[in-house]
Design an enzyme around this catalytic site. Structure first.
Site, short mmCIF file in Angstrom:
data_model
loop_
_atom_site.label_atom_id
_atom_site.label_comp_id
_atom_site.label_asym_id
_atom_site.label_seq_id
_atom_site.Cartn_x
_atom_site.Cartn_y
_atom_site.Cartn_z
N GLY A 76 0.87 -1.09 -0.11
CA GLY A 76 -0.03 -0.05 -0.03
C GLY A 76 0.78 1.01 -0.56
O GLY A 76 0.48 2.54 -0.26
N THR A 77 1.97 1.01 1.06
CA THR A 77 2.48 2.56 0.78
C THR A 77 3.21 3.24 -0.56
O THR A 77 3.67 3.83 -0.63
CB THR A 77 4.25 2.59 1.40
N ASN A 164 -8.56 4.27 8.67
CA ASN A 164 -8.03 2.26 9.17
C ASN A 164 -7.88 2.85 10.73
O ASN A 164 -7.59 1.78 11.47
CB ASN A 164 -6.32 2.22 8.89
N ALA A 223 -2.17 -5.91 0.13
CA ALA A 223 -2.41 -7.35 0.35
C ALA A 223 -2.66 -7.93 1.32
O ALA A 223 -3.33 -8.69 1.85
CB ALA A 223 -1.46 -8.82 -0.83
N THR A 260 12.80 -7.23 -9.76
CA THR A 260 12.21 -9.17 -10.22
C THR A 260 10.42 -9.00 -9.72
O THR A 260 10.74 -8.48 -8.11
CB THR A 260 12.99 -9.55 -9.70
N CYS A 369 0.40 2.26 12.72
CA CYS A 369 1.15 1.90 11.10
C CYS A 369 2.47 2.98 11.31
O CYS A 369 3.16 2.94 10.63
CB CYS A 369 0.40 2.50 10.36
#
Ligand SMILES: *Cc1c(COP(=O)(O)O)cnc(C)c1O
Length: 425
Positions: A76-77, A164, A223, A260, A369
């Site tokens: 998310g960040t 949040n 996720a 990657t 957070c």
């Protein structure tokens, strides 16, 4: 019971969720035998590449996007940073080329996650102008404030989907409509369109993510908040919205995000989103009834407790709601199903959290957070809580494994602990 075999009651799902076993099952091969680099041209590479593209398709279908509009990131960040810094860098290039002197402008809210606030602050230091929209006592921005904030120089509006800490669900579709309408007028006047980003990290497990219904141009998802793995997410980038990368290298993700790919993570993200979407309706209903039960029980024993965020007014869920239902301010549907944020007068939130932890119950003092920070929450401040009230607050967030029995136990421990803390003051 001894410390070792006591069950842990985890009520901090806004901070992290347990990996769903079905998600782990699809990730497993890519952590072991299917280890190829997706950029390699041999079979091991092709195998990994196929898995990424299949995941991209699953996500695109769920959010109503094209596959090429999904950029996988580290979470998310990074998605929020890519949205904000990527868009504004591109915009700065255009402005330089056109030798436009005036300073560009961003609109955001006072209650965003740091993943949005910090990149915006960096831009502010570089000369960008920023409007932080205020929120009402439940955490909602007003569409009038938004309209008034828009200037000729406005480039970006970033409004989080769900907060949040206090679970406020912003009417993103309504905001999207307003911005789209204004963009049509701007187009006629020869002004550049305003790009609309939403941080949907807290929404992804429970709410509609269709980018066309929401009318968003950029959308960030992680996720880790939806029973997927940590360290992976995506940014939706609407076709025609130009952004620059913030990470350069081998040109993966069509050049928007080099490095990657986290193949297992991406596969897990797609599965987690698929499961969340499939079970959303039933799970929301279950969580709402557990959450309402919890607040009722707490309020009965502790009448002075303040519920931070949208009121829970026990309105029946209307069946013909669809989309617009999230606009009804004061409705239980404007609050994320799993969220309770409470100010308990006379009880330090941090002490309460630690006492509960000692008894196997995990809650939060607000935002986990900001690593270990005990600063007063900017969110609780924005909804009008005093510094003292902010420090007397805890956040309880339910999740997939939460059952009523756990809440009953939690309530009994909570009440005992509060009595203990109050008597010791
Ligand atoms: C968790 C969260 C983020 C950050 O996501 P990460 O995957 O931890 O980087 C951003 N915004 C909101 C609203 C969040 O809840």
């Amino acid at each position: 019971m001894t410390k070792q075999n006591r069950k842990i009651i985890y009520l901090d799902h806004a901070a992290a969720t347990a990996l769903d076993p079905r998600v782990f099952a699809v990730m497993r091969p890519f952590l072991k035998s299917a280890f190829g680099n997706p950029s390699s041209l041999h079979r091991k590479g092709a195998e990994a590449k196929r898995a990424i593209e299949a995941s991209r398709k699953i996500i695109a279908n769920i959010i109503g996007a094209r596959t090429e509009e999904i950029v996988f990131t580290s979470g998310g960040t990074e998605s929020c940073n890519l949205a904000i810094l990527g868009l504004t860098r591109k915009n700065a290039e255009i402005r330089n080329a056109e030798k436009r002197g005036s300073r560009p402008h961003i609109i955001t809210t006072a209650i965003e996650h740091h993943a949005v606030l910090e990149p915006v602050r960096v831009l502010q230091k570089q000369g960008w102008r920023v409007t932080y929209l205020p929120v009402d006592k439940a955490g909602f921005i007003s569409s009038d404030d938004l309209k008034k904030a828009i200037r000729q120089e406005t480039v970006l509006a970033s409004v989080m989907y769900v907060n949040n800490e206090i679970g406020t669900i912003q009417p993103i579709a309504e905001i999207g409509r307003i911005i789209s309408r204004i963009n049509i007028e701007r187009l006629n006047k020869g002004l550049p369109a305003i790009t609309f980003h939403t941080d949907a990290c807290q929404a992804a497990g429970s709410l509609d993510l269709n980018v066309n219904r929401l009318q968003v141009d950029l959308m960030s998802v992680s996720a880790s908040k939806i029973c997927g793995p940590k360290g992976v997410g995506f940014l939706y980038v609407r076709r025609g919205v130009n952004i620059r990368p913030i990470i350069y290298g081998g040109g993966q993700e069509r050049g928007f995000r080099s490095g990657t790919e986290n193949v297992a993570g991406i596969v897990g993200l797609a599965k987690a989103l698929e499961l969340a979407t499939m079970h959303r309706q039933r799970e929301n209903k279950r969580l709402i009834s557990l959450r309402d039960y919890l607040i009722e029980r707490i309020k009965r024993s502790l009448p002075k407790v303040i519920l931070n965020g949208p009121e829970i007014d026990y309105q029946p869920i209307s069946s013909k709601s669809n989309g617009r239902r999230f606009l009804r301010i004061g409705s239980r549907l404007n609050r994320l199903p799993n969220n309770l944020n409470l100010t308990i007068p006379g009880v330090e939130g941090e002490a309460l959290m630690l006492y509960l932890d000692a008894q196997g119950i995990c809650v939060s003092t607000g935002s986990a957070c900001t690593t270990g920070s005990t600063d007063v929450s900017h969110i609780l401040t924005a909804i009008g809580r005093s510094e003292k009230q902010s420090k007397q607050s805890i956040r309880i967030t339910l999740g997939k494994t939460t059952v009523k029995k756990d809440l009953d136990y939690m309530i009994s421990v909570l009440l005992k602990t509060i009595k203990l803390i109050r008597n010791h003051r």
